[in-house]
Scaffold this motif. Sequence first.
Motif, PDB file in Angstrom:
ATOM      1  N   ALA A   5       0.890 -37.911  -2.049  1.00  0.00           N
ATOM      2  CA  ALA A   5       0.467 -38.562  -0.813  1.00  0.00           C
ATOM      3  C   ALA A   5       1.014 -39.987  -0.741  1.00  0.00           C
ATOM      4  O   ALA A   5       1.424 -40.461   0.320  1.00  0.00           O
ATOM      5  N   ALA A   6       1.010 -40.680  -1.891  1.00  0.00           N
ATOM      6  CA  ALA A   6       1.552 -42.041  -1.918  1.00  0.00           C
ATOM      7  C   ALA A   6       3.041 -42.038  -1.603  1.00  0.00           C
ATOM      8  O   ALA A   6       3.534 -42.895  -0.853  1.00  0.00           O
ATOM      9  N   ARG A   7       3.760 -41.048  -2.162  1.00  0.00           N
ATOM     10  CA  ARG A   7       5.203 -40.948  -1.904  1.00  0.00           C
ATOM     11  C   ARG A   7       5.455 -40.676  -0.413  1.00  0.00           C
ATOM     12  O   ARG A   7       6.344 -41.281   0.196  1.00  0.00           O
ATOM     13  N   ARG A   8       4.666 -39.782   0.156  1.00  0.00           N
ATOM     14  CA  ARG A   8       4.822 -39.482   1.589  1.00  0.00           C
ATOM     15  C   ARG A   8       4.492 -40.712   2.433  1.00  0.00           C
ATOM     16  O   ARG A   8       5.126 -40.973   3.447  1.00  0.00           O
ATOM     17  N   GLY A   9       3.481 -41.481   1.969  1.00  0.00           N
ATOM     18  CA  GLY A   9       3.137 -42.701   2.689  1.00  0.00           C
ATOM     19  C   GLY A   9       4.295 -43.684   2.732  1.00  0.00           C
ATOM     20  O   GLY A   9       4.596 -44.269   3.772  1.00  0.00           O
ATOM     21  N   TRP A  10       4.979 -43.847   1.603  1.00  0.00           N
ATOM     22  CA  TRP A  10       6.124 -44.764   1.563  1.00  0.00           C
ATOM     23  C   TRP A  10       7.297 -44.226   2.376  1.00  0.00           C
ATOM     24  O   TRP A  10       8.024 -45.002   3.006  1.00  0.00           O
ATOM     25  N   LEU A  11       7.477 -42.902   2.391  1.00  0.00           N
ATOM     26  CA  LEU A  11       8.519 -42.329   3.239  1.00  0.00           C
ATOM     27  C   LEU A  11       8.196 -42.552   4.717  1.00  0.00           C
ATOM     28  O   LEU A  11       9.096 -42.780   5.540  1.00  0.00           O
ATOM     29  N   SER A  12       6.913 -42.522   5.054  1.00  0.00           N
ATOM     30  CA  SER A  12       6.499 -42.828   6.428  1.00  0.00           C
ATOM     31  C   SER A  12       6.835 -44.270   6.769  1.00  0.00           C
ATOM     32  O   SER A  12       7.307 -44.579   7.876  1.00  0.00           O
ATOM     33  N   MET A 185       7.791 -37.249   8.748  1.00  0.00           N
ATOM     34  CA  MET A 185       7.042 -37.967   7.723  1.00  0.00           C
ATOM     35  C   MET A 185       5.735 -38.602   8.199  1.00  0.00           C
ATOM     36  O   MET A 185       4.789 -38.718   7.414  1.00  0.00           O
ATOM     37  N   LEU A 186       5.670 -39.046   9.437  1.00  0.00           N
ATOM     38  CA  LEU A 186       4.464 -39.744   9.866  1.00  0.00           C
ATOM     39  C   LEU A 186       3.276 -38.783   9.957  1.00  0.00           C
ATOM     40  O   LEU A 186       3.362 -37.731  10.598  1.00  0.00           O
ATOM     41  N   PRO A 187       2.157 -39.138   9.342  1.00  0.00           N
ATOM     42  CA  PRO A 187       0.951 -38.321   9.482  1.00  0.00           C
ATOM     43  C   PRO A 187       0.241 -38.657  10.793  1.00  0.00           C
ATOM     44  O   PRO A 187       0.653 -39.571  11.522  1.00  0.00           O
ATOM     45  N   GLU A 400     -10.337 -47.519   7.223  1.00  0.00           N
ATOM     46  CA  GLU A 400      -9.195 -46.898   7.879  1.00  0.00           C
ATOM     47  C   GLU A 400      -8.923 -45.551   7.233  1.00  0.00           C
ATOM     48  O   GLU A 400      -9.115 -45.359   6.036  1.00  0.00           O
ATOM     49  N   THR A 401      -8.447 -44.613   8.029  1.00  0.00           N
ATOM     50  CA  THR A 401      -8.149 -43.289   7.523  1.00  0.00           C
ATOM     51  C   THR A 401      -6.775 -43.273   6.900  1.00  0.00           C
ATOM     52  O   THR A 401      -5.789 -43.650   7.527  1.00  0.00           O
ATOM     53  N   THR A 402      -6.681 -42.858   5.657  1.00  0.00           N
ATOM     54  CA  THR A 402      -5.396 -42.777   4.966  1.00  0.00           C
ATOM     55  C   THR A 402      -4.703 -41.498   5.324  1.00  0.00           C
ATOM     56  O   THR A 402      -5.294 -40.602   5.935  1.00  0.00           O
ATOM     57  N   PRO A 403      -3.405 -41.361   4.980  1.00  0.00           N
ATOM     58  CA  PRO A 403      -2.674 -40.132   5.293  1.00  0.00           C
ATOM     59  C   PRO A 403      -3.313 -38.889   4.694  1.00  0.00           C
ATOM     60  O   PRO A 403      -3.069 -37.793   5.169  1.00  0.00           O
ATOM     61  N   THR A 404      -4.155 -39.049   3.661  1.00  0.00           N
ATOM     62  CA  THR A 404      -4.770 -37.866   3.067  1.00  0.00           C
ATOM     63  C   THR A 404      -6.081 -37.519   3.736  1.00  0.00           C
ATOM     64  O   THR A 404      -6.691 -36.506   3.423  1.00  0.00           O
ATOM     65  N   GLY A 405      -6.516 -38.351   4.665  1.00  0.00           N
ATOM     66  CA  GLY A 405      -7.757 -38.089   5.374  1.00  0.00           C
ATOM     67  C   GLY A 405      -8.950 -38.789   4.761  1.00  0.00           C
ATOM     68  O   GLY A 405     -10.039 -38.777   5.322  1.00  0.00           O
TER      69      GLY A 405
END
Length: 412
Positions: A5-12, A185-187, A400-405
């Motif tokens: 999730a952290a990696r996807r966040g940085w890709l976002s 990439m953006l959630p 705040e809601t994180t990309p993982t919910g």
Amino acid sequence: MTSSAARRGWLSVVSVALGSFVLVLSEFLPIGLLPAIARDLDVGIGTAGLMVVATGLVGAVAAPVVTVLTSRLDRRVVLVSLTILLVVADGLAAIAPNFAVLLVARMLLGVGIGGFWAIGAGIAGRLVRPEATIRATSLITAGVSVATVVSLPLGALVSSLATWRLAFVIGGVLGLVALVLQLAMLPRIPALQRVRFGTLGSLLRVPRARVGLIAAAFLFTAQFAAYTYVAPYLQDLVGVGPDTVTLALLVFGIAGIVGNFTAGFTLGRTVLGTIGVAKVVLAASVVLLPLLANSVVGVFVLLVVWGLVWGALPLGMQTWMSTASPAGSETGLALFVTTIQLAIAAGSVLGGVAVSSFGLAADFWLAGAVAVVGAVVLVSMGLRRSNAVPTSAAPAAVPETTPTGSVAVVCP
């Protein structure tokens, strides 16, 4: 947040950073293309220059308007829509049959720029861990520095080798790449609060926000009063040729990129200290440039110093404003974008008047004085306890809601 999730966040974050890069690239591209556009579309060089002015003024209006009108929408939808608008604007500019159509394309780009910087510049905290927010934001704002370095030489190169329309094609293609990355990439990024025009107006009653806007106005006015005329300064006062001017601007831009990422670390320690020191150093660098005009080495050293602190300042002021609004970061950033767009125009006009009336050296001294005033305003008023955001409304711990919910607590 898991590692994936952290990696996807940085890709976002990277996808948003690429969008910021293409937007600023597209905004500055015409500066190096003005003679070719004026000649091809049969307009005067002054009329062609309206492309830059129109984009900035529309961006100033669009920042608060887009923030209010889209405040209930998922931020992913808004960012993707603004990137689509960027692609449409560059595509329309590339095929424009006349100057009127080209001007419409540039106004559409202004909407994209104003809306993107009001929303996208403060989105990093929704994509990465709270402790990484400033570093992620510095990556997004790095698009400004990189685009500044690339835009002028790219425009000049394209104009000399092919038609000016190719530059806008390049911008559109890069915009498509950013769009694909954002879609992939953006959630989902749900809106956190409803923003109204009254909310924006009430922000002016918050002392910390008011100080930040005043300081930003002085800063960007000073910067663009000087930077607009740095090429004539190098040619006329320093006496260097076009190749050296290009190298100097490149050095300035690279230093700005380094300064941007350095600020990502120093702002985590002290926001006021970072901004205050950077403003004073910027003022000193600008004032000293005319005094060292007989030393090319000295001029290059000052340009490096100026670039370093300038790279830090937009991120610093943006961080200040994103934590100044009780209604959330987007409210503060909307007025911030409007302020800096108007200040950029004011700085260019002020610099022009100073150069025309008193010469290039006077312009740089005036810009330095304006920067000092901005630093005094920020440091003296920013240290007062009354400038703190009221405790009951302070965004010191915003869920705040994180990309993982999951829910994260963001501490500015």
